[in-house]
Design a protein around this motif. Structure first.
Motif, PDB file in Angstrom:
ATOM      1  N   GLU A   1       0.855  -1.183   0.000  1.00  0.00           N
ATOM      2  CA  GLU A   1       0.000   0.000   0.000  1.00  0.00           C
ATOM      3  C   GLU A   1       0.887   1.228   0.000  1.00  0.00           C
ATOM      4  O   GLU A   1       2.009   1.213   0.541  1.00  0.00           O
ATOM      5  CB  GLU A   1      -0.927   0.017   1.222  1.00  0.00           C
ATOM      6  CG  GLU A   1      -2.008  -1.058   1.190  1.00  0.00           C
ATOM      7  CD  GLU A   1      -3.051  -0.887   2.281  1.00  0.00           C
ATOM      8  OE1 GLU A   1      -3.268   0.258   2.729  1.00  0.00           O
ATOM      9  OE2 GLU A   1      -3.656  -1.893   2.687  1.00  0.00           O
ATOM     10  N   THR A   2       0.394   2.297  -0.578  1.00  0.00           N
ATOM     11  CA  THR A   2       1.189   3.503  -0.749  1.00  0.00           C
ATOM     12  C   THR A   2       0.459   4.708  -0.167  1.00  0.00           C
ATOM     13  O   THR A   2      -0.760   4.849  -0.306  1.00  0.00           O
ATOM     14  CB  THR A   2       1.470   3.757  -2.240  1.00  0.00           C
ATOM     15  OG1 THR A   2       2.098   2.606  -2.802  1.00  0.00           O
ATOM     16  CG2 THR A   2       2.373   4.966  -2.425  1.00  0.00           C
ATOM     17  N   ASP A   3       1.236   5.554   0.519  1.00  0.00           N
ATOM     18  CA  ASP A   3       0.720   6.858   0.935  1.00  0.00           C
ATOM     19  C   ASP A   3       1.692   7.914   0.441  1.00  0.00           C
ATOM     20  O   ASP A   3       2.611   7.614  -0.326  1.00  0.00           O
ATOM     21  CB  ASP A   3       0.506   6.929   2.452  1.00  0.00           C
ATOM     22  CG  ASP A   3       1.806   6.791   3.239  1.00  0.00           C
ATOM     23  OD1 ASP A   3       2.879   6.652   2.604  1.00  0.00           O
ATOM     24  OD2 ASP A   3       1.752   6.812   4.484  1.00  0.00           O
ATOM     25  N   TYR A   4       1.546   9.160   0.864  1.00  0.00           N
ATOM     26  CA  TYR A   4       2.396  10.222   0.342  1.00  0.00           C
ATOM     27  C   TYR A   4       3.847  10.080   0.790  1.00  0.00           C
ATOM     28  O   TYR A   4       4.761  10.657   0.192  1.00  0.00           O
ATOM     29  CB  TYR A   4       1.855  11.600   0.744  1.00  0.00           C
ATOM     30  CG  TYR A   4       1.958  11.908   2.217  1.00  0.00           C
ATOM     31  CD1 TYR A   4       3.067  12.567   2.732  1.00  0.00           C
ATOM     32  CD2 TYR A   4       0.958  11.542   3.095  1.00  0.00           C
ATOM     33  CE1 TYR A   4       3.169  12.843   4.081  1.00  0.00           C
ATOM     34  CE2 TYR A   4       1.051  11.813   4.444  1.00  0.00           C
ATOM     35  CZ  TYR A   4       2.157  12.469   4.931  1.00  0.00           C
ATOM     36  OH  TYR A   4       2.252  12.742   6.267  1.00  0.00           O
TER      37      TYR A   4
ATOM     38  N   VAL B   1      -1.780   0.977   5.412  1.00  0.00           N
ATOM     39  CA  VAL B   1      -0.622   1.868   5.449  1.00  0.00           C
ATOM     40  C   VAL B   1      -0.683   2.852   6.618  1.00  0.00           C
ATOM     41  O   VAL B   1       0.341   3.156   7.244  1.00  0.00           O
ATOM     42  CB  VAL B   1      -0.461   2.604   4.098  1.00  0.00           C
ATOM     43  CG1 VAL B   1      -1.679   3.477   3.794  1.00  0.00           C
ATOM     44  CG2 VAL B   1       0.822   3.436   4.090  1.00  0.00           C
ATOM     45  N   ASN B   2      -1.871   3.358   6.920  1.00  0.00           N
ATOM     46  CA  ASN B   2      -1.979   4.317   8.035  1.00  0.00           C
ATOM     47  C   ASN B   2      -1.651   3.661   9.374  1.00  0.00           C
ATOM     48  O   ASN B   2      -1.045   4.274  10.251  1.00  0.00           O
ATOM     49  CB  ASN B   2      -3.391   4.913   8.076  1.00  0.00           C
ATOM     50  CG  ASN B   2      -3.660   5.831   6.913  1.00  0.00           C
ATOM     51  OD1 ASN B   2      -3.211   6.972   6.885  1.00  0.00           O
ATOM     52  ND2 ASN B   2      -4.400   5.336   5.923  1.00  0.00           N
TER      53      ASN B   2
ATOM     54  N   ARG C   1       2.149   3.330   9.600  1.00  0.00           N
ATOM     55  CA  ARG C   1       2.790   4.604   9.966  1.00  0.00           C
ATOM     56  C   ARG C   1       2.622   4.875  11.463  1.00  0.00           C
ATOM     57  O   ARG C   1       3.564   5.293  12.144  1.00  0.00           O
ATOM     58  CB  ARG C   1       2.190   5.761   9.160  1.00  0.00           C
ATOM     59  CG  ARG C   1       2.394   5.677   7.664  1.00  0.00           C
ATOM     60  CD  ARG C   1       3.844   5.633   7.272  1.00  0.00           C
ATOM     61  NE  ARG C   1       3.989   5.637   5.816  1.00  0.00           N
ATOM     62  CZ  ARG C   1       4.997   5.092   5.162  1.00  0.00           C
ATOM     63  NH1 ARG C   1       5.971   4.488   5.829  1.00  0.00           N
ATOM     64  NH2 ARG C   1       5.050   5.139   3.845  1.00  0.00           N
TER      65      ARG C   1
ATOM     66  N   GLU D   1      -9.130   0.604   8.840  1.00  0.00           N
ATOM     67  CA  GLU D   1      -8.489  -0.285   7.863  1.00  0.00           C
ATOM     68  C   GLU D   1      -8.783  -1.751   8.162  1.00  0.00           C
ATOM     69  O   GLU D   1      -9.055  -2.531   7.244  1.00  0.00           O
ATOM     70  CB  GLU D   1      -6.974  -0.028   7.863  1.00  0.00           C
ATOM     71  CG  GLU D   1      -6.615   1.313   7.233  1.00  0.00           C
ATOM     72  CD  GLU D   1      -5.145   1.642   7.327  1.00  0.00           C
ATOM     73  OE1 GLU D   1      -4.690   2.528   6.558  1.00  0.00           O
ATOM     74  OE2 GLU D   1      -4.419   1.046   8.166  1.00  0.00           O
TER      75      GLU D   1
END
Length: 470
Positions: free
Chosen positions: A12-15, A29-30, A33, A115
């Motif tokens: 999964e990708t975030d900024y 992803v959240n 993090r 999620e």
């Protein structure tokens, strides 16, 4: 959480970039993090089932309210509800990885739940976790909510649930003290003030005071618990309700009450509900008061059971374990000591809660995680500690009737009982003589033929009974 076999992972990708997630995990992803940045304690958000369940109950009620409001489809709602049930059953605990004490103001916690529920719902519908093609963490699970209203709502629901068993334990302890008051009702006892001999009383009267206090503690905990039923749910980010349909709030409270069996209420002022956490100052204060009050009783029991030769020795506590690694036969009052020690922790937790409540800023309080951590810790300490204190200590307390009566009869404290018969001045002179000569006042009385020992004992018996009716 950094090295996995790509064949057994999803991405999964975030900024910030791409993260690799094991395919058997439901977080996204959240959550990663939050885990990477904010893991500071050994407890995750799944540690306290009541908190985990409260979050899932809020998401469950919101899904039903969003269906009623027409912003979720039937399949989306049904899958979210089923996923929430799996969370409540503990089936997703290994994917709830965010630290309970995380510092994001609750966003990492909320997104971990979003999620996990979304991915669980995806799988239940036959779709791949992480694709979010049918159920999205933000668009669907978090629909009509924000961290700022759902986190404090879940915190209140969880605290309400946890205080129930604590009240039950306090009530059981009060009932045990009632039994001891009855058991020791006829035992003469030397009452003390400022650790000095004072007046005759009954040992049962001492325990009746403990019982009365403990009943009151249970009542006050119940009163403050009731204040937790007003929730900020529906206020979304700052209290305006922006982001939720106009009819959402009415629906969500209706469903939440049905799901939990508790009549939770919308606030009269949603801005107040978002800005302020003063109710947790009150909750924590009652927990502090409970712990400090029971520590006082524990201290009394420690003192009255001191000895067995060099101390007071009027109470005999159950022997729980060896008291020394070097002194054979020594037994310590470990259960009362434990109650005193946990009171230190609860009082410290209360200071942390007070600081967190004070430092909320403007429209929200973003220090809710430390309130969760400290309040839950206090409740757990008290619930477990009181149960053991009652079962392993208070229930088995016995009295040395002989030691109690000897201390009273040999003390000048009996002088108070003789004042109505002999007058203050004469009794005061005799009491000073008793201390100076190291002899009992009763012996001096009989020797001087001022009063027989039988008459003196009758006066003591009379003095140890209350002069008023409860």
């Amino acid at each position: 959480m950094t090295t996995f076999n790509p064949a057994e992972s999803r991405f999964e990708t975030d900024y910030v970039g791409q993260v690799q997630i094991p395919i058997d995990k439901l977080y996204g992803v959240n959550s990663v993090r939050g885990f990477q940045n904010l893991s500071v304690s050994p407890l995750t958000i799944a540690h306290y089932p009541e908190f985990r369940n409260a979050f899932a109950q809020c998401k469950w009620a919101s899904a039903l309210a969003n269906l009623d409001s027409g912003v979720l489809t039937n399949p989306q709602c049904e899958s979210i509800v089923l996923a929430c049930r799996e969370v409540i059953e503990g089936k997703c605990d290994d994917s709830l990885i965010v630290d309970l004490l995380e510092g994001s103001g609750g966003t990492s916690t909320n997104m971990n739940f979003n999620e996990v529920i979304a991915n669980c719902a995806q799988r239940l519908m036959g779709h791949t976790a992480g694709s979010y093609e049918v159920v999205h963490p933000n668009d669907h699970v978090n629909c009509s909510q924000s961290t700022n209203d759902v986190y404090p709502a879940a915190l209140k629901i969880a605290t309400y649930a946890m205080i129930g068993p604590l009240i039950s334990e306090v009530e059981k302890l009060a009932a045990q003290f009632d039994k001891k008051a009855e058991q020791f009702a006829d035992v003469l006892h030397l009452g003390r003030t400022c650790l000095q001999d004072a007046q005759p009383m009954r040992l049962g009267q001492l325990f009746s005071g403990y019982a009365s206090l403990t009943h009151r503690l249970a009542t006050e905990l119940g009163a403050v618990r009731d204040k937790l039923r007003t929730l900020p749910l529906g206020g979304t980010a700052i209290g305006t309700g922006f982001g939720a349909p106009a009819d959402y709030r009415g629906f969500v409270y209706m469903h939440l009450c049905h799901i939990t069996g508790v009549e939770y209420l919308a606030p009269t002022n949603s801005f107040d509900a978002m800005q302020n956490m003063d109710v947790f100052s009150r909750v924590s204060a009652e927990l502090r008061t409970c712990s400090a009050s029971l520590a006082k009783i524990a201290s009394d029991l420690t003192m009255l059971s001191s000895g067995p030769v060099g101390g007071i020795g009027e109470l005999i506590l159950p022997e729980a374990q060896a008291g020394s690694s070097i002194m054979p036969g020594k037994v310590n009052p470990v259960l009362p000591m434990s109650m005193i020690q946990l009171s230190f922790a609860v009082i410290g937790n209360d200071v942390a809660v007070a600081q967190a409540v004070q430092y909320g800023e403007l429209e929200i309080n973003h220090f809710e995680p430390v309130v969760s951590s400290r309040v839950f810790d206090s409740i757990a300490l008290l619930t477990n500690g009181i149960q053991r204190f009652r079962e392993k200590c208070v229930a088995g307390i016995t009295a040395s009737v002989q030691r109690n009566e000897e201390h009273l009869i040999q003390s000048m404290a009996v002088a108070t009982a003789l004042v109505p018969e002999l007058g203050y001045a004469k009794v005061s002179k005799l009491a000073r003589q008793s201390v100076a000569e190291g002899r009992s006042l009763l012996a001096i009385l009989e020797e001087s033929e001022l009063m027989s020992q039988a008459a003196a004992m009758a006066a003591i018996e009379k003095a140890s009974h209350p002069v008023f009716q409860d």
